[in-house]
Design a protein around this motif. Structure first.
Motif, PDB file in Angstrom:
ATOM      1  N   ALA A 104      10.638   6.941   9.208  1.00  0.00           N
ATOM      2  CA  ALA A 104      10.206   7.221   7.552  1.00  0.00           C
ATOM      3  C   ALA A 104      10.148   5.991   7.405  1.00  0.00           C
ATOM      4  N   GLN A 105       9.535   5.674   6.448  1.00  0.00           N
ATOM      5  CA  GLN A 105       8.683   4.703   6.230  1.00  0.00           C
ATOM      6  C   GLN A 105       9.560   4.641   5.071  1.00  0.00           C
ATOM      7  N   THR A 106       9.309   2.494   4.611  1.00  0.00           N
ATOM      8  CA  THR A 106       9.878   1.825   3.223  1.00  0.00           C
ATOM      9  C   THR A 106       8.978   2.362   2.301  1.00  0.00           C
ATOM     10  N   PRO A 107       9.522   2.217   0.951  1.00  0.00           N
ATOM     11  CA  PRO A 107       8.474   2.276   0.311  1.00  0.00           C
ATOM     12  C   PRO A 107       8.807   0.346  -0.101  1.00  0.00           C
ATOM     13  N   VAL A 108       7.181   0.283  -0.781  1.00  0.00           N
ATOM     14  CA  VAL A 108       6.865  -0.493  -1.111  1.00  0.00           C
ATOM     15  C   VAL A 108       6.790  -0.271  -2.452  1.00  0.00           C
ATOM     16  N   ASP A 109       7.539  -1.777  -3.671  1.00  0.00           N
ATOM     17  CA  ASP A 109       7.088  -1.738  -5.122  1.00  0.00           C
ATOM     18  C   ASP A 109       5.435  -2.042  -5.475  1.00  0.00           C
ATOM     19  N   LEU A 110       4.694  -1.429  -6.088  1.00  0.00           N
ATOM     20  CA  LEU A 110       3.301  -1.581  -6.390  1.00  0.00           C
ATOM     21  C   LEU A 110       3.971  -2.196  -7.689  1.00  0.00           C
ATOM     22  N   THR A 111       2.704  -3.384  -8.180  1.00  0.00           N
ATOM     23  CA  THR A 111       2.390  -4.159  -9.656  1.00  0.00           C
ATOM     24  C   THR A 111       1.944  -2.512 -10.321  1.00  0.00           C
ATOM     25  N   ARG A 112       1.833  -3.934 -11.723  1.00  0.00           N
ATOM     26  CA  ARG A 112       1.563  -2.454 -12.335  1.00  0.00           C
ATOM     27  C   ARG A 112      -0.035  -2.399 -11.925  1.00  0.00           C
TER      28      ARG A 112
END
Length: 144
Positions: free
Chosen positions: A12-20
Motif C-alpha cells: 500500500a502507498q502512502t498518499p501525499v497531498d498535492l499543492t493547488r
C-alpha cells in the motif's frame, strides 16, 4: 492471505497531498473526468471531457442533459480526475469543488467548440464552466 500474486504486488502507498498548482497541472494533462452534481436532491456523476482555461474547468454538454439542467448560476459541483495504476498502486487523484455556470458568451462558446471534443456522438450545444474554488489532490508512490 499471502498468495503468490500478493507477494509480487507492491504494498500500500502512502498518499501525499498535492499543492493547488500541482493538482491543476495534473488535471490539465488529461482530457476527461467526472462531474458530480445534484439531481433530485441526490448526487449524480457523469463522465465528460474537459479543458482547463485558467482556473476554470470547461465541459461541453447538451442543453437537455441532466448536468446542464442541474446547473443554475452559482450551483456548487465537484469535478474529479485521476490516473491510477491499480497493479503498481501508483497514481494521483484531483478533486475540484466550485461554482458552475453555463457559458453564454458567443465568442467563448465558439472557442470551446473548436478546442473541446466530446466523447459522445451527440450535438453539444452548451458549455459549462466550473470555477476551481477548492482544489485538492493526492499522489500515490511519487507518480505524476
Amino acid at each position: 492471505m499471502n498468495s503468490s500474486t500478493d507477494e509480487n504486488r507492491p504494498g500500500a502507498q502512502t498518499p501525499v497531498d498535492l499543492t493547488r498548482a500541482e493538482a491543476l497541472h495534473l488535471l490539465s494533462t488529461v482530457s476527461y473526468g467526472r462531474v458530480v452534481f445534484t439531481r433530485n436532491a441526490l448526487p449524480a456523476i457523469r463522465p465528460v471531457t474537459h479543458l482547463l482555461d485558467g482556473d476554470e474547468i470547461i465541459i461541453r454538454t447538451r442543453l437537455s442533459a441532466k448536468v446542464a439542467i442541474a446547473v443554475d448560476p452559482g450551483t456548487v459541483v465537484a469535478y474529479e480526475v485521476d490516473q491510477i495504476d491499480p497493479v503498481q498502486r501508483l497514481g494521483w487523484s484531483v478533486v475540484v469543488t466550485g461554482t458552475a455556470r453555463q457559458i453564454i458568451e458567443p465568442d467563448r462558446l465558439a472557442r470551446y467548440e473548436k478546442l473541446l471534443t466530446p466523447w459522445v456522438d451527440l450535438a453539444m450545444d452548451v458549455a459549462v464552466g466550473i470555477q476551481a474554488d477548492l482544489v485538492t489532490g493526492i499522489r500515490f508512490g511519487g507518480a505524476g
